[in-house]
Scaffold this active site. Sequence first.
Site, PDB file in Angstrom:
ATOM      1  N   GLN A  80      43.241  25.236  12.070  1.00  0.00           N
ATOM      2  CA  GLN A  80      41.936  25.930  11.996  1.00  0.00           C
ATOM      3  C   GLN A  80      40.838  25.308  12.678  1.00  0.00           C
ATOM      4  O   GLN A  80      40.077  26.020  12.792  1.00  0.00           O
ATOM      5  CB  GLN A  80      41.528  26.046  10.312  1.00  0.00           C
ATOM      6  N   HIS A 142      39.228  24.352   6.748  1.00  0.00           N
ATOM      7  CA  HIS A 142      38.073  24.623   6.034  1.00  0.00           C
ATOM      8  C   HIS A 142      37.060  23.881   6.620  1.00  0.00           C
ATOM      9  O   HIS A 142      36.302  23.070   6.237  1.00  0.00           O
ATOM     10  CB  HIS A 142      37.936  24.253   4.341  1.00  0.00           C
ATOM     11  N   GLU A 235      34.900  35.606  -2.292  1.00  0.00           N
ATOM     12  CA  GLU A 235      33.591  35.878  -2.516  1.00  0.00           C
ATOM     13  C   GLU A 235      32.629  36.390  -1.773  1.00  0.00           C
ATOM     14  O   GLU A 235      32.499  36.098  -0.733  1.00  0.00           O
ATOM     15  CB  GLU A 235      33.116  34.996  -3.460  1.00  0.00           C
ATOM     16  N   TYR A 245      26.986  27.713  -6.141  1.00  0.00           N
ATOM     17  CA  TYR A 245      27.928  28.867  -6.376  1.00  0.00           C
ATOM     18  C   TYR A 245      29.142  28.515  -6.979  1.00  0.00           C
ATOM     19  O   TYR A 245      30.192  29.435  -6.763  1.00  0.00           O
ATOM     20  CB  TYR A 245      27.913  29.419  -4.896  1.00  0.00           C
ATOM     21  N   TYR A 256      47.417  27.855  -4.611  1.00  0.00           N
ATOM     22  CA  TYR A 256      48.349  28.462  -3.849  1.00  0.00           C
ATOM     23  C   TYR A 256      49.821  28.371  -4.559  1.00  0.00           C
ATOM     24  O   TYR A 256      50.630  29.355  -4.171  1.00  0.00           O
ATOM     25  CB  TYR A 256      48.815  27.797  -2.417  1.00  0.00           C
TER      26      TYR A 256
END
Length: 364
Positions: A80, A142, A235, A245, A256
């Site tokens: 990523q 991430h 979300e 949050y 997972y």
Amino acid sequence: MKRRTLIGAALALSTGFASAADYRIETVADGLANPWSLAFLPDGGMLVTERAGRLRLIDADGALRAEPVAGVPEAFVNSQAGLMEVALAPDFAESGELFLSYSCGTLEANHTCLAAATFNGTALENAHEIFRVQPAKRGSAHYGGRIAFLPDNTLLLTLGDGFDYREQAQNTGNHLGSIVRLNRDGSAPADNPFVAQQGALPELYSIGHRNVQGIVVDGEGRVFSHEHGPRGGDELNLIQAGHNYGWPKITYGVDYNGAQISPYTELPGLEQPLTYWVPSIAPSGMALYQGDLFPEWQGNLLISALAGKEVRRVVLDGEKVSTQESLFTELGQRFRDVRSGPDGAVYLLTDSPAGKVLRVLPAN
């Protein structure tokens, strides 16, 4: 030569919509290596990032330049990790300033980084790092990476929890799992919400996030963001300065492997999402549609999705989600980003080693 291909004019309707706009889709550019972000230039051209670390220029006539834009900071590229967002400064037409988010470092120690540079029409000049997430993390997942500008000319940079560091999203002593607010030189504004809190990092704007990859600021200055949940629990949030949050204390998803992350979906002092998605659609980009070509979409949020292979149109009633519609599923593509173009068209980036920039226009 500009290459255009008519892909389709199908409708994708869901409950709550009696009708929707017919559309056709054409290819603006193809052969892009996992395109991640798109920015519209004042002359009608576009800048597109490739996760592999390249910034590409599409000329005003629609031609993709063969050579990448020079002067881009070196990114750490793995899984990523790589080059992410390109965002033009609000005064870009005068200043030529733009911002790039990217992962920097090594597999053992890396960060989300933010650089500023000047685009001279063909290359970047004076590209320099202005912000780096602390602390370093291991692994290549991430990073967040989306950028949005507030009315006061400060910018928001979305971040991720580093995947293996999710508990740090509740720790104000680091940047992981947060959204940060920065001045354009990378410094922390003096009125940031955590500045006076002992031990907190001054750049923090909101905390308790997992991996925020969509953010928009509307005409009223409201900030909407979305984030990847684990297995389910993506979300859409209304972001307010200084608020928490909840991740990973509360979540609508599971790990997972199916294991429980938290027994709670809500707790006092932790914000609830405007909506959430189970199963996961893997939201990846977001735009506020403000064009004239699709008047029925005016003011709606358009959310690109990877796992869902769709763009989710979200209709708001004040600060509540009233209805949703799933668009462009007939293409069968993972969508990395969606943009509302200055011409009123909707632009899509497909997430593929041979990715495309697509333009959505009315059928007629």
